[in-house]
Design an enzyme around this catalytic site. Sequence first.
Site, PDB file in Angstrom:
ATOM      1  N   ARG A 235       1.068  92.820  42.399  1.00 60.06           N
ATOM      2  CA  ARG A 235       2.250  92.528  41.271  1.00 60.06           C
ATOM      3  C   ARG A 235       2.909  91.591  42.096  1.00 60.06           C
ATOM      4  O   ARG A 235       3.541  91.676  43.016  1.00 60.06           O
ATOM      5  CB  ARG A 235       2.784  94.056  41.004  1.00 60.06           C
ATOM      6  CG  ARG A 235       4.072  93.799  40.270  1.00 60.06           C
ATOM      7  CD  ARG A 235       4.648  95.115  40.143  1.00 60.06           C
ATOM      8  NE  ARG A 235       5.756  94.973  38.978  1.00 60.06           N
ATOM      9  CZ  ARG A 235       6.908  94.563  39.375  1.00 60.06           C
ATOM     10  NH1 ARG A 235       7.138  94.216  40.708  1.00 60.06           N
ATOM     11  NH2 ARG A 235       7.864  94.458  38.734  1.00 60.06           N
TER      12      ARG A 235
ATOM     13  N   LYS B 110       9.699  91.090  48.411  1.00 64.35           N
ATOM     14  CA  LYS B 110      10.604  92.071  48.876  1.00 64.35           C
ATOM     15  C   LYS B 110      11.714  91.871  50.177  1.00 64.35           C
ATOM     16  O   LYS B 110      11.103  91.162  51.116  1.00 64.35           O
ATOM     17  CB  LYS B 110      10.071  93.505  48.802  1.00 64.35           C
ATOM     18  CG  LYS B 110       9.472  93.810  47.408  1.00 64.35           C
ATOM     19  CD  LYS B 110       9.107  95.035  47.284  1.00 64.35           C
ATOM     20  CE  LYS B 110       8.806  95.316  45.600  1.00 64.35           C
ATOM     21  NZ  LYS B 110       7.981  96.223  45.132  1.00 64.35           N
TER      22      LYS B 110
HETATM   23  N1  PMM Z   1       8.572  96.842  42.293  1.00 59.14           N
HETATM   24  C1  PMM Z   1       9.540  96.691  41.405  1.00 59.14           C
HETATM   25  C2  PMM Z   1       9.496  97.183  40.057  1.00 59.14           C
HETATM   26  N2  PMM Z   1       8.517  97.526  39.547  1.00 59.14           N
HETATM   27  N3  PMM Z   1       6.388  98.611  39.666  1.00 59.14           N
HETATM   28  C3  PMM Z   1       5.458  98.994  40.566  1.00 59.14           C
HETATM   29  N4  PMM Z   1       4.358  99.667  40.112  1.00 59.14           N
HETATM   30  N5  PMM Z   1       5.304  98.665  41.791  1.00 59.14           N
HETATM   31  C4  PMM Z   1       6.260  97.794  42.352  1.00 59.14           C
HETATM   32  O1  PMM Z   1       6.078  97.549  43.653  1.00 59.14           O
HETATM   33  C5  PMM Z   1       7.566  97.514  41.775  1.00 59.14           C
HETATM   34  C6  PMM Z   1       7.624  98.124  40.479  1.00 59.14           C
HETATM   35  C7  PMM Z   1      10.791  95.840  42.184  1.00 59.14           C
HETATM   36  O2  PMM Z   1      11.293  95.022  41.218  1.00 59.14           O
HETATM   37  P1  PMM Z   1      10.832  93.359  40.672  1.00 59.14           P
HETATM   38  O3  PMM Z   1      10.398  93.625  39.476  1.00 59.14           O
HETATM   39  O4  PMM Z   1      12.136  92.632  40.868  1.00 59.14           O
HETATM   40  O5  PMM Z   1       9.872  92.836  41.696  1.00 59.14           O
END
Ligand code: PMM
Length: 286
Positions: A261, A220
Amino acid sequence: MFDWASLCSRRPAVMGIVNVTPDSFSDGGAFIDAAAAVEHGLALVAAGADLLDVGGESTRPGADPVTEGEELGRVRPVIERLAPAAGVPISIDTTKATVAAAALDAGATVVNDVSAGRLEPEILDVAAAAGAGFVAMHMQGEPRTMQRNPRYDDVVADVGDFLCARLDAARAAGVAEQALCADPGIGFGKTVAHNIELLARLDELVARVGVPLLVGTSRKTFLGKVVGRATAGVDLPVDQRDAATLATVVWVVERGASVVRVHDAAPAATAIQLLDAMRTAELDAA
Ligand code: PMM
């Protein structure tokens, strides 16, 4: 009935990211083709992912929304093929109730909603009816505008209040206690200082929410800013943020996070394995 304990009661779980989008901030376009996305998901599992998060709509700051049809067209073929082949649970990263329902039908067993059921409250009923897991994530504002001047009185208290309220909404809709998971939403309507404070005081949030906490820091922007400015004076590009990501994975796991994640599963899985071995030895020695 989905139960987070089966995934992360012994040690934290690694959620591998499968973005089937043309415009996600780190891997947009790489896996827009269903076959490539499936192959990527299987590679994440081989590298140690304990579950896979499939998403068809980018939530990066400034991203434009996609229609339900477009989103489903991206994720459904991937979930249909991954669910029987991956050998791990699949979560659907969506804010839309209809997309969640179709994804659960196609074999997903967790709904990961970055709006925590605020955009489409029926998504809570969909998760409840299917006995699916539900991830309630904090976001201030909405993706298109969330990075315009985010403000908090006390970011940890405010995010904690929000998550407790949204978990209660999920409970009221019938989502089972063991199916609930919370997420502070790193990067979603937060400055660099807000993100760092949430990580610094993560143990407070873990104690507050009372359900497993998922944390997503992978690649990020704030990592690029903190590390890049300290070294080169410019933000670190997205393809150079994996070491910083790993540092945050170790930090959050040490402070009680239950799920991380990540885009790259192997380093996180290795770190968690090693932390587990050292913690076991520490307990044996005590
Ligand atoms: N970050 C992204 C997308 N979905 N879902 C959850 N639960 N937590 C997160 O921090 C999160 C998310 C950001 O986009 P990416 O899929 O490109 O990392």
